[in-house]
Write a protein that holds these residues in place. Structure first.
Motif, PDB file in Angstrom:
ATOM      1  N   UNK A  10       0.829  -1.205   0.000  1.00 48.15           N
ATOM      2  CA  UNK A  10       0.000   0.000   0.000  1.00 48.15           C
ATOM      3  C   UNK A  10       0.866   1.259   0.000  1.00 48.15           C
ATOM      4  N   UNK A  11       0.366   2.310  -0.640  1.00 50.88           N
ATOM      5  CA  UNK A  11       1.054   3.602  -0.593  1.00 50.88           C
ATOM      6  C   UNK A  11       0.607   4.334   0.677  1.00 50.88           C
ATOM      7  N   UNK A  12       1.392   4.217   1.720  1.00 55.14           N
ATOM      8  CA  UNK A  12       1.026   4.799   3.018  1.00 55.14           C
ATOM      9  C   UNK A  12       2.105   5.740   3.562  1.00 55.14           C
ATOM     10  N   UNK A 230       5.521   2.307  -2.173  1.00 55.77           N
ATOM     11  CA  UNK A 230       4.753   2.577  -0.960  1.00 55.77           C
ATOM     12  C   UNK A 230       4.733   4.068  -0.623  1.00 55.77           C
ATOM     13  N   UNK A 231       5.222   4.913  -1.557  1.00 57.90           N
ATOM     14  CA  UNK A 231       5.263   6.358  -1.349  1.00 57.90           C
ATOM     15  C   UNK A 231       4.044   7.005  -1.997  1.00 57.90           C
ATOM     16  N   UNK A 232       3.351   7.850  -1.242  1.00 57.46           N
ATOM     17  CA  UNK A 232       2.246   8.622  -1.807  1.00 57.46           C
ATOM     18  C   UNK A 232       2.813   9.727  -2.705  1.00 57.46           C
ATOM     19  N   UNK A 471      -1.472  -2.366  -9.817  1.00 59.40           N
ATOM     20  CA  UNK A 471      -2.248  -2.864  -8.690  1.00 59.40           C
ATOM     21  C   UNK A 471      -1.738  -2.385  -7.345  1.00 59.40           C
ATOM     22  N   UNK A 472      -0.622  -1.610  -7.334  1.00 55.49           N
ATOM     23  CA  UNK A 472      -0.140  -1.088  -6.070  1.00 55.49           C
ATOM     24  C   UNK A 472      -1.107  -0.021  -5.602  1.00 55.49           C
ATOM     25  N   UNK A 473      -1.672  -0.217  -4.430  1.00 55.69           N
ATOM     26  CA  UNK A 473      -2.798   0.609  -3.989  1.00 55.69           C
ATOM     27  C   UNK A 473      -2.404   2.052  -3.803  1.00 55.69           C
ATOM     28  N   UNK A 474      -3.323   2.927  -4.097  1.00 52.99           N
ATOM     29  CA  UNK A 474      -3.158   4.353  -3.849  1.00 52.99           C
ATOM     30  C   UNK A 474      -4.366   4.855  -3.088  1.00 52.99           C
TER      31      UNK A 474
END
Length: 484
Positions: A10-12, A230-232, A471-474
């Motif tokens: 996840x991008x957190x 994982x970086x926003x 598919x890496x969540x944002x």
């Protein structure tokens, strides 16, 4: 795993957490160990030593901005490895993976061994730290960090926030104390700076070795590149975080070194393995044990970040088929637990008798091999694919300058000193090509190991991740969330 949540990273990590990770990774053992190496190879010349610290900070910013282009062009975990595979091919990517495999193991072992030494030293009352006790404690610390990493990136972020506050408080105290001592102007405090220009000037190879020692203290800025997935808003947060953190670290490092020299003589610094502890013993002897434990807790965060960074590279290498599939599987905390376990096992093997300053040399030289390859790949990709979207594009002089620095730091000490260890380093690095050939042959018959993968998957309770760039969540671009 929450209901409806995909099995993916996840991008957190926003701007604030990105700076926390950078400060925690960069500010570790280097500032407490490297002053010895920089001053030694600067021929005890104070102005040259301080100039090298400032120059190392500037070079680190230039190199980090070059890497920022990699992380923003390919915003996925292990971006530095993935970029080499995309630009220079599978063979070079595997060679970089081979180097990093040992670089990370040596780096983590260095951290936990020094941490164990700092914790035990106050109880030894001037006696040498027992090797067996130090190794046992180092192994216990190492596996504790591995367990923490397996709990997910947010748990690590909270831990790193506390660790960073501790270490920056200590360094700010050292810096401010040194400034106050120089302002007061006592003779013993300003003596090292009065006739500093009359000191011996080091030659080129000595300066190269001093740069290698100083740059080690600035190493670690690639953590954001290797966890770019994982970086926003990576196009904005990666360059901004790198410039902010490295500028802050450069100023703090200069002030800390000035403070060391205001209290200790150059000969005292190079004879000490714990410069900060000796400094505190001169200023506030009653606080020596407190500063030792405080430094130890700060080094703990640095080792934790290295494990995090290494696991993300192994994760991507597994997705790209250059490591077993099991390394890219995630546990319920969305962490590549097998990759974390692997780097902890390798680091456990490394925790054996070794000179700390030699470990630093090995890590520094190998890292600059990889940096040189990445800059060559950056130039090649610009020529071959000029229309590739690049949210952040670094200037060409920065790339050529980083290549020149890499070649200088790799080959100058090797030619000048001709130590047998330099030959071993060269042979070791390129022995990765043989391992690549063995890897290719192995993958042709890897079907027999599918059962082993299944057993490990059940043992560690991990599941395959969704292998897709999309598919890496944002999350929605909430300014507050992006900042954090």
């Amino acid at each position: 795993l929450e209901k409806g949540q995909s099995m993916q990273l996840l991008r957190v990590v926003g701007f604030f957490r990105g700076n926390i990770f950078l400060l925690s990774t960069i500010v570790g053992t280097g500032i407490f160990v490297s002053p010895k190496g920089v001053l030694k190879y600067s021929a005890l010349n104070v102005p040259v030593s301080l100039s090298i610290w400032a120059a190392c900070g500037l070079l680190s910013i230039i190199s980090a901005l070059c890497h920022a282009e990699l992380g923003t062009t390919f915003p996925k975990n292990g971006a530095s490895y993935y970029f080499l595979k995309r630009s220079l091919g599978s063979c070079i990517a595997f060679l970089s993976l081979w180097i990093k495999l040992f670089v990370f193991s040596l780096g983590i072992a260095t951290q936990v061994l020094l941490l164990a030494s700092y914790i035990i030293q106050p109880f030894c009352a001037g006696c040498p730290v027992p090797e067996i006790s130090k190794k046992c404690l180092a192994l216990a610390i190492l596996w504790s960090l591995g367990i923490l990493n397996s709990q997910g990136v947010l748990k690590v972020a909270w831990f790193e926030t506390i660790s960073t506050l501790i270490k920056m408080t200590i360094l700010c105290f050292i810096s401010l104390t040194g400034i106050v001592l120089l302002i007061i102007g006592k003779k013993e405090n300003v003596a090292r700076f009065e006739n500093a220009l009359d000191a011996e000037v080091p030659d080129g190879p000595q300066i190269a070795e001093a740069f290698l020692q100083g740059l080690y203290a600035y190493s670690g800025s690639s953590i954001l590149i290797n966890m770019a997935g994982e970086i926003k808003n990576p196009a904005e947060n990666i360059p901004k975080s790198l410039i902010t953190s490295l500028s802050m670290v450069t100023v703090v490092y200069l002030l800390v070194n000035v403070s060391y020299l205001a209290v200790l003589t150059p000969k005292e610094i190079i004879s000490s393995d714990s410069v900060a502890v000796m400094w505190m013993d001169r200023i506030l002897p009653s606080m020596q044990q407190v500063i030792s434990l405080g430094i130890s807790s700060s080094i703990l965060g640095n080792g934790c970040c290295i494990i995090l960074m290494a696991s993300r590279i192994f994760y991507t290498a597994s997705q790209e088929g250059q490591l077993p599939l099991i390394y890219s599987m995630l546990n319920k905390h969305l962490c590549p637990a097998i990759a974390v376990t692997q780097i902890v096992l390798l680091s456990s093997v490394v925790i054996i008798s070794s000179q700390l300053i030699n470990i630093i040399s090995y890590v520094g030289v190998a890292s600059w091999y990889v940096t040189g390859l990445q800059m060559i790949g950056l130039l090649k990709l610009r020529y071959q694919d000029p229309n590739l979207p690049r949210p952040y594009k670094v200037r060409l002089p920065f790339i050529f300058g980083t290549i020149a620095i890499s070649l200088f730091l790799i080959f100058t000490p090797m030619i000048r000193f001709s130590k047998i260890e330099h030959i071993f380093q060269f042979v070791f690095i390129f022995s990765g090509l043989l391992c690549y050939w063995l890897h290719v042959q192995f993958t042709k018959h890897s079907v027999h190991f599918d059962k082993i993968t299944c057993y490990l998957q059940l043992l560690f309770s991990v599941s395959p991740s969704e292998n897709s760039d999309e598919c890496i969540s944002t999350e929605k671009n909430d300014p507050k969330k992006t900042y954090l």
